[in-house]
Write a protein that holds these residues in place. Structure first.
Motif, PDB file in Angstrom:
ATOM      1  N   THR A   4     -43.720  20.711   9.451  1.00 16.23           N
ATOM      2  CA  THR A   4     -43.410  20.937   8.043  1.00 16.23           C
ATOM      3  C   THR A   4     -41.918  21.174   7.835  1.00 16.23           C
ATOM      4  O   THR A   4     -41.227  21.674   8.731  1.00 16.23           O
ATOM      5  N   THR A   5     -41.454  20.827   6.649  1.00 17.90           N
ATOM      6  CA  THR A   5     -40.055  21.073   6.298  1.00 17.90           C
ATOM      7  C   THR A   5     -39.862  22.490   5.759  1.00 17.90           C
ATOM      8  O   THR A   5     -38.735  22.953   5.638  1.00 17.90           O
ATOM      9  N   THR A   6     -40.961  23.170   5.448  1.00 20.76           N
ATOM     10  CA  THR A   6     -40.864  24.531   4.917  1.00 20.76           C
ATOM     11  C   THR A   6     -40.660  25.534   6.052  1.00 20.76           C
ATOM     12  O   THR A   6     -40.866  25.216   7.219  1.00 20.76           O
ATOM     13  N   GLN A   7     -40.313  26.759   5.691  1.00 23.79           N
ATOM     14  CA  GLN A   7     -40.061  27.801   6.691  1.00 23.79           C
ATOM     15  C   GLN A   7     -41.322  28.560   7.083  1.00 23.79           C
ATOM     16  O   GLN A   7     -41.303  29.375   8.000  1.00 23.79           O
ATOM     17  N   SER A   8     -42.410  28.301   6.374  1.00 18.11           N
ATOM     18  CA  SER A   8     -43.678  28.968   6.685  1.00 18.11           C
ATOM     19  C   SER A   8     -44.800  27.956   6.478  1.00 18.11           C
ATOM     20  O   SER A   8     -44.597  26.889   5.915  1.00 18.11           O
ATOM     21  N   ILE A   9     -45.997  28.337   6.945  1.00 20.86           N
ATOM     22  CA  ILE A   9     -47.165  27.474   6.811  1.00 20.86           C
ATOM     23  C   ILE A   9     -48.235  28.274   6.088  1.00 20.86           C
ATOM     24  O   ILE A   9     -48.715  29.295   6.599  1.00 20.86           O
ATOM     25  N   GLU A  10     -48.590  27.827   4.889  1.00 17.01           N
ATOM     26  CA  GLU A  10     -49.566  28.543   4.082  1.00 17.01           C
ATOM     27  C   GLU A  10     -50.877  28.712   4.858  1.00 17.01           C
ATOM     28  O   GLU A  10     -51.385  27.775   5.478  1.00 17.01           O
ATOM     29  N   GLY A  11     -51.381  29.941   4.858  1.00 17.16           N
ATOM     30  CA  GLY A  11     -52.631  30.225   5.543  1.00 17.16           C
ATOM     31  C   GLY A  11     -52.475  30.511   7.027  1.00 17.16           C
ATOM     32  O   GLY A  11     -53.458  30.741   7.721  1.00 17.16           O
ATOM     33  N   HIS A  12     -51.249  30.461   7.533  1.00 18.27           N
ATOM     34  CA  HIS A  12     -50.993  30.732   8.944  1.00 18.27           C
ATOM     35  C   HIS A  12     -49.894  31.788   9.068  1.00 18.27           C
ATOM     36  O   HIS A  12     -48.977  31.838   8.252  1.00 18.27           O
ATOM     37  N   LYS A  13     -49.988  32.592  10.104  1.00 22.15           N
ATOM     38  CA  LYS A  13     -48.959  33.597  10.383  1.00 22.15           C
ATOM     39  C   LYS A  13     -48.175  33.139  11.605  1.00 22.15           C
ATOM     40  O   LYS A  13     -48.762  32.780  12.630  1.00 22.15           O
ATOM     41  N   ILE A  14     -46.857  33.154  11.497  1.00 23.86           N
ATOM     42  CA  ILE A  14     -46.029  32.803  12.652  1.00 23.86           C
ATOM     43  C   ILE A  14     -46.035  33.994  13.601  1.00 23.86           C
ATOM     44  O   ILE A  14     -45.621  35.089  13.252  1.00 23.86           O
ATOM     45  N   GLU A  15     -46.545  33.741  14.787  1.00 15.86           N
ATOM     46  CA  GLU A  15     -46.689  34.780  15.800  1.00 15.86           C
ATOM     47  C   GLU A  15     -45.444  34.896  16.675  1.00 15.86           C
ATOM     48  O   GLU A  15     -45.083  35.977  17.120  1.00 15.86           O
ATOM     49  N   ASP A  16     -44.788  33.742  16.932  1.00 13.91           N
ATOM     50  CA  ASP A  16     -43.635  33.753  17.831  1.00 13.91           C
ATOM     51  C   ASP A  16     -42.733  32.563  17.525  1.00 13.91           C
ATOM     52  O   ASP A  16     -43.213  31.461  17.271  1.00 13.91           O
ATOM     53  N   TYR A  17     -41.431  32.804  17.536  1.00 10.73           N
ATOM     54  CA  TYR A  17     -40.432  31.747  17.399  1.00 10.73           C
ATOM     55  C   TYR A  17     -40.002  31.349  18.809  1.00 10.73           C
ATOM     56  O   TYR A  17     -39.525  32.182  19.570  1.00 10.73           O
ATOM     57  N   LEU A  18     -40.172  30.091  19.147  1.00 15.74           N
ATOM     58  CA  LEU A  18     -39.970  29.658  20.522  1.00 15.74           C
ATOM     59  C   LEU A  18     -38.652  28.926  20.763  1.00 15.74           C
ATOM     60  O   LEU A  18     -38.276  28.702  21.900  1.00 15.74           O
ATOM     61  N   ILE A  88     -29.937   5.429  13.917  1.00 18.19           N
ATOM     62  CA  ILE A  88     -30.152   6.647  14.697  1.00 18.19           C
ATOM     63  C   ILE A  88     -30.843   7.656  13.790  1.00 18.19           C
ATOM     64  O   ILE A  88     -30.359   7.922  12.684  1.00 18.19           O
ATOM     65  N   ILE A  89     -31.943   8.205  14.246  1.00 21.22           N
ATOM     66  CA  ILE A  89     -32.636   9.242  13.484  1.00 21.22           C
ATOM     67  C   ILE A  89     -32.757  10.472  14.369  1.00 21.22           C
ATOM     68  O   ILE A  89     -33.203  10.389  15.514  1.00 21.22           O
ATOM     69  N   SER A  90     -32.327  11.609  13.811  1.00 26.94           N
ATOM     70  CA  SER A  90     -32.388  12.888  14.504  1.00 26.94           C
ATOM     71  C   SER A  90     -33.246  13.837  13.671  1.00 26.94           C
ATOM     72  O   SER A  90     -32.991  14.008  12.479  1.00 26.94           O
ATOM     73  N   ILE A  91     -34.245  14.426  14.300  1.00 30.28           N
ATOM     74  CA  ILE A  91     -35.134  15.360  13.625  1.00 30.28           C
ATOM     75  C   ILE A  91     -35.039  16.696  14.354  1.00 30.28           C
ATOM     76  O   ILE A  91     -35.182  16.754  15.568  1.00 30.28           O
ATOM     77  N   THR A  92     -34.781  17.766  13.593  1.00 28.47           N
ATOM     78  CA  THR A  92     -34.616  19.093  14.181  1.00 28.47           C
ATOM     79  C   THR A  92     -35.498  20.091  13.432  1.00 28.47           C
ATOM     80  O   THR A  92     -35.676  19.989  12.226  1.00 28.47           O
ATOM     81  N   GLY A  93     -36.044  21.046  14.161  1.00 24.96           N
ATOM     82  CA  GLY A  93     -36.845  22.102  13.551  1.00 24.96           C
ATOM     83  C   GLY A  93     -36.986  23.266  14.509  1.00 24.96           C
ATOM     84  O   GLY A  93     -36.444  23.246  15.615  1.00 24.96           O
ATOM     85  N   THR A  94     -37.732  24.279  14.087  1.00 19.36           N
ATOM     86  CA  THR A  94     -37.964  25.448  14.919  1.00 19.36           C
ATOM     87  C   THR A  94     -39.401  25.418  15.429  1.00 19.36           C
ATOM     88  O   THR A  94     -40.343  25.382  14.640  1.00 19.36           O
ATOM     89  N   ALA A  95     -39.541  25.415  16.745  1.00 20.84           N
ATOM     90  CA  ALA A  95     -40.860  25.442  17.374  1.00 20.84           C
ATOM     91  C   ALA A  95     -41.419  26.850  17.261  1.00 20.84           C
ATOM     92  O   ALA A  95     -40.727  27.823  17.566  1.00 20.84           O
ATOM     93  N   VAL A  96     -42.660  26.956  16.800  1.00 20.59           N
ATOM     94  CA  VAL A  96     -43.291  28.256  16.622  1.00 20.59           C
ATOM     95  C   VAL A  96     -44.725  28.226  17.122  1.00 20.59           C
ATOM     96  O   VAL A  96     -45.320  27.162  17.313  1.00 20.59           O
ATOM     97  N   LYS A  97     -45.271  29.419  17.319  1.00 17.83           N
ATOM     98  CA  LYS A  97     -46.696  29.566  17.624  1.00 17.83           C
ATOM     99  C   LYS A  97     -47.299  30.245  16.412  1.00 17.83           C
ATOM    100  O   LYS A  97     -46.844  31.316  16.000  1.00 17.83           O
ATOM    101  N   VAL A  98     -48.297  29.592  15.804  1.00 16.92           N
ATOM    102  CA  VAL A  98     -48.950  30.166  14.624  1.00 16.92           C
ATOM    103  C   VAL A  98     -50.398  30.495  14.951  1.00 16.92           C
ATOM    104  O   VAL A  98     -50.997  29.928  15.869  1.00 16.92           O
ATOM    105  N   VAL A  99     -50.942  31.458  14.191  1.00 18.73           N
ATOM    106  CA  VAL A  99     -52.349  31.828  14.338  1.00 18.73           C
ATOM    107  C   VAL A  99     -53.040  31.664  13.006  1.00 18.73           C
ATOM    108  O   VAL A  99     -52.442  31.623  11.983  1.00 18.73           O
TER     109      VAL A  99
END
Length: 99
Positions: A4-18, A88-99
């Motif tokens: 997702t491009t958003t900083q959170s995921i509706e209905g999920h809690k980010i448990e850890d930023y990896l 050239i396409i570059s995609i960047t984001g933050t890997a997280v663990k959600v519950v």
């Protein structure tokens, strides 16, 4: 895997930023002796989609290596050189663990 491009995921809690993950892909098209604008645009669109899909696959692979099940804050950069036809396409984001 949730992407997702958003900083959170509706209905999920980010448990850890990896960590930050990225996927980069590029393509240099083959030269052609004939030139048809319709073929050129169709070919260019196909190339962009292929390169984008390759970049997303690399992003997911890097996130999975960190044991992530989601990537948030995705940002996509596209660089196209009209002279050489290189894409050239570059995609960047933050890997997280959600519950």
């Amino acid at each position: 895997m949730i992407l997702t491009t958003t900083q959170s995921i509706e209905g999920h809690k980010i448990e850890d930023y990896l960590g930050i993950v990225s996927g980069v892909n590029l393509k240099m098209p083959k030269l052609s002796l004939s030139f048809n604008m319709n073929k050129y645009y169709n070919s260019y669109e196909k190339t962009l989609n292929e390169v984008k899909e390759g970049a997303f696959q690399k992003l997911k692979e890097h996130a999975l290596n960190l044991k992530a099940n989601a990537v948030v804050g995705i940002h996509i950069d596209v660089e196209a050189n009209s002279q050489s036809g290189t894409v050239i396409i570059s995609i960047t984001g933050t890997a997280v663990k959600v519950v």
